[in-house]
Design a protein around this motif. Structure first.
Motif, PDB file in Angstrom:
ATOM      1  N   ARG A  48      16.370  16.092   0.020  1.00 58.91           N
ATOM      2  CA  ARG A  48      16.358  15.765   1.604  1.00 58.91           C
ATOM      3  C   ARG A  48      17.542  14.788   1.979  1.00 58.91           C
ATOM      4  N   LEU A  49      17.660  13.773   1.154  1.00 57.02           N
ATOM      5  CA  LEU A  49      18.605  12.635   1.632  1.00 57.02           C
ATOM      6  C   LEU A  49      20.139  13.294   1.637  1.00 57.02           C
ATOM      7  N   HIS A  50      20.461  14.224   0.509  1.00 61.63           N
ATOM      8  CA  HIS A  50      21.720  14.830   0.576  1.00 61.63           C
ATOM      9  C   HIS A  50      21.913  15.647   1.596  1.00 61.63           C
ATOM     10  N   LYS A  51      21.005  16.449   2.094  1.00 63.17           N
ATOM     11  CA  LYS A  51      21.001  17.188   3.187  1.00 63.17           C
ATOM     12  C   LYS A  51      21.285  16.122   4.705  1.00 63.17           C
ATOM     13  N   ALA A  52      20.518  15.151   4.744  1.00 60.85           N
ATOM     14  CA  ALA A  52      20.647  14.356   5.853  1.00 60.85           C
ATOM     15  C   ALA A  52      21.984  13.627   5.884  1.00 60.85           C
ATOM     16  N   LEU A  53      22.593  13.330   4.575  1.00 60.86           N
ATOM     17  CA  LEU A  53      23.910  13.031   4.254  1.00 60.86           C
ATOM     18  C   LEU A  53      25.106  13.850   5.020  1.00 60.86           C
ATOM     19  N   GLN A  54      24.741  15.188   4.489  1.00 63.35           N
ATOM     20  CA  GLN A  54      25.867  16.150   5.050  1.00 63.35           C
ATOM     21  C   GLN A  54      25.717  16.241   6.403  1.00 63.35           C
ATOM     22  N   THR A  55      24.604  16.348   6.924  1.00 60.39           N
ATOM     23  CA  THR A  55      24.561  16.420   8.667  1.00 60.39           C
ATOM     24  C   THR A  55      25.136  15.228   9.458  1.00 60.39           C
ATOM     25  N   GLU A  56      24.986  14.046   8.856  1.00 59.15           N
ATOM     26  CA  GLU A  56      25.617  12.956   9.268  1.00 59.15           C
ATOM     27  C   GLU A  56      27.241  12.952   9.376  1.00 59.15           C
ATOM     28  N   VAL A  57      27.649  13.338   8.078  1.00 62.65           N
ATOM     29  CA  VAL A  57      28.974  13.571   8.190  1.00 62.65           C
ATOM     30  C   VAL A  57      29.691  14.729   9.300  1.00 62.65           C
ATOM     31  N   LEU A  58      28.998  15.668   9.360  1.00 64.85           N
ATOM     32  CA  LEU A  58      29.446  16.725  10.260  1.00 64.85           C
ATOM     33  C   LEU A  58      29.372  16.124  11.714  1.00 64.85           C
ATOM     34  N   ARG A  59      28.464  15.467  11.855  1.00 66.89           N
ATOM     35  CA  ARG A  59      28.291  14.851  13.344  1.00 66.89           C
ATOM     36  C   ARG A  59      29.536  13.851  13.566  1.00 66.89           C
ATOM     37  N   LYS A  60      29.685  13.244  12.367  1.00 66.56           N
ATOM     38  CA  LYS A  60      30.907  12.172  12.843  1.00 66.56           C
ATOM     39  C   LYS A  60      32.308  12.626  12.779  1.00 66.56           C
ATOM     40  N   THR A  61      32.322  13.952  12.103  1.00 64.14           N
ATOM     41  CA  THR A  61      33.661  14.584  12.025  1.00 64.14           C
ATOM     42  C   THR A  61      34.204  14.777  13.651  1.00 64.14           C
ATOM     43  N   GLN A  62      35.491  14.521  13.783  1.00 56.81           N
ATOM     44  CA  GLN A  62      36.119  14.845  15.373  1.00 56.81           C
ATOM     45  C   GLN A  62      37.043  15.908  15.102  1.00 56.81           C
ATOM     46  N   ILE A  63      37.256  16.846  15.966  1.00 57.85           N
ATOM     47  CA  ILE A  63      38.236  17.914  15.681  1.00 57.85           C
ATOM     48  C   ILE A  63      39.598  17.483  16.453  1.00 57.85           C
ATOM     49  N   LYS A  64      40.555  17.294  15.689  1.00 59.22           N
ATOM     50  CA  LYS A  64      41.998  16.746  16.078  1.00 59.22           C
ATOM     51  C   LYS A  64      42.631  18.103  16.629  1.00 59.22           C
ATOM     52  N   ASP A  65      43.485  17.844  17.738  1.00 57.29           N
ATOM     53  CA  ASP A  65      44.291  18.984  18.217  1.00 57.29           C
ATOM     54  C   ASP A  65      45.719  19.174  17.304  1.00 57.29           C
ATOM     55  N   VAL A  66      46.007  20.502  17.012  1.00 59.27           N
ATOM     56  CA  VAL A  66      47.144  20.739  16.204  1.00 59.27           C
ATOM     57  C   VAL A  66      48.264  20.368  17.105  1.00 59.27           C
ATOM     58  N   THR A  67      49.295  19.686  16.261  1.00 63.32           N
ATOM     59  CA  THR A  67      50.696  19.297  16.722  1.00 63.32           C
ATOM     60  C   THR A  67      51.274  20.512  17.223  1.00 63.32           C
ATOM     61  N   LYS A  68      51.969  20.426  18.475  1.00 63.49           N
ATOM     62  CA  LYS A  68      52.879  21.512  18.999  1.00 63.49           C
ATOM     63  C   LYS A  68      54.076  21.184  19.041  1.00 63.49           C
ATOM     64  N   CYS A  69      55.172  21.994  18.662  1.00 64.11           N
ATOM     65  CA  CYS A  69      56.443  21.614  18.773  1.00 64.11           C
ATOM     66  C   CYS A  69      57.039  21.894  20.241  1.00 64.11           C
ATOM     67  N   GLN A  70      57.757  21.332  20.517  1.00 62.92           N
ATOM     68  CA  GLN A  70      58.638  21.165  22.016  1.00 62.92           C
ATOM     69  C   GLN A  70      59.949  22.488  21.722  1.00 62.92           C
ATOM     70  N   PRO A  71      59.739  23.275  22.594  1.00 72.33           N
ATOM     71  CA  PRO A  71      60.857  24.073  22.669  1.00 72.33           C
ATOM     72  C   PRO A  71      62.390  23.151  22.721  1.00 72.33           C
ATOM     73  N   PHE A  72      63.464  23.718  21.782  1.00 69.25           N
ATOM     74  CA  PHE A  72      64.537  22.967  21.816  1.00 69.25           C
ATOM     75  C   PHE A  72      65.717  24.327  21.658  1.00 69.25           C
TER      76      PHE A  72
END
Length: 303
Positions: A48-72
């Protein structure tokens, strides 16, 4: 009177100092401990403690935007062509560059957004160096293979020569010759044993075929014993002994042989010799009569 000092009293300050030092150093052992650990009586639920830890980690993760290259845009095609001096050593390079002029003109006609790709001088020299090194390596490999083939041929020729000289100088025969000689000897010995065996077998068969049957042997033995018995009876009736007959027979044979050597000799005969000879002749006649009678009786009894 001189006062005597007590050694225990004089050494007491040192003992007190050692006691104080020991108390200062080891005094913490006598102190009561102030920390009391908290003891959990119940066993925690680790799943139960392991499941709670996994849930907390997923909640704290933040989705970062992918770096986009500017046209040159690289305007390399708009750059002016570089001018370089040509040397007689690089005549081959100049010929290659002239042959590539059409491709360069085609590259200039491309749009400004296209990245041009053409062979530079450094790349061309690098390709030439690689090609040259490969040719040198191939030539070295060919030379090494030729040398190895020639070396093997020389080694084989030298080996044959050495073997030939060794055979000429070696007084002993070779293993092949010894093997053939031993093989021939063993074959001859086997053939000789086979011939001897066949000869012995043939002699054995001959003896068996010529040997009479058992009933014939018994019959012959009985007939011989019966004839000997009749012969003894006849001698007994005639008043003669077997020993006397054998001695007279030997004497008669000796006289007959001696007379052949004494033919033509007139002297040397006496009256006693003639008398003895006459007696021997009479005895021999009696023996012959007995033998004839025994033979006749044997023939009558035989079936």
């Amino acid at each position: 009177m001189v006062r005597q000092e007590n050694p225990t009293a004089s050494g007491s300050p040192k003992l007190r100092t050692a006691e104080r030092t020991r108390t200062a150093k080891l005094g913490f052992l006598d102190e009561k401990l102030s920390f009391h650990p908290k003891i959990i009586q119940n066993v925690p639920d680790f799943s139960r403690l392991h499941k709670a830890l996994q849930t907390e980690v997923l909640r704290k993760t933040q989705i970062k935007d992918v770096t986009k290259c500017q046209p040159f845009c690289l305007r390399t095609s708009a750059l002016p062509a570089r001018q370089r001096t040509m040397s007689p050593e690089n005549s081959q390079v100049s010929n290659i560059s002239r042959s590539k002029s059409k491709s360069l003109g085609a590259l200039s006609s491309l749009s400004t957004d296209t990245l041009p790709t053409y062979i530079t001088d450094a790349e061309r020299k690098r390709c030439m160096a690689i090609r040259k090194s490969m040719e040198i390596r191939d030539s070295k490999n060919q030379e090494s293979s030729d040398w190895l083939r020639k070396y093997q041929m020389r080694s084989q020729a030298m080996k044959k020569t050495v073997v030939l000289h060794a055979k000429l100088l070696d007084p002993h025969s070779s293993l092949n010759e010894v093997y053939n000689e031993k093989l021939q000897q063993h074959r001859e010995a086997d053939q000789q044993r086979t011939r001897e065996y066949m000869k012995e077998l043939q002699e054995m068969k001959t003896r068996v075929s010529e040997r009479p049957y058992l009933f014939q042997q018994v019959k012959q033995k009985n007939a011989k014993a019966h004839a000997e018995q009749i012969y003894r009876n006849k001698l007994k009736k005639a008043g003669l002994k077997e020993q006397f007959v054998e001695e007279n027979g030997k004497a008669v044979e000796g006289v007959s042989s001696s007379t052949s050597f004494r033919s033509g000799d007139d002297g040397g005969s006496t009256e006693n010799d003639t008398h003895n000879r006459e007696e021997n002749v009479d005895n021999w006649e009696k023996i012959e009569d007995v033998e004839e009678e025994s033979v006749k009786s044997k023939g009558e009894e035989m079936p």
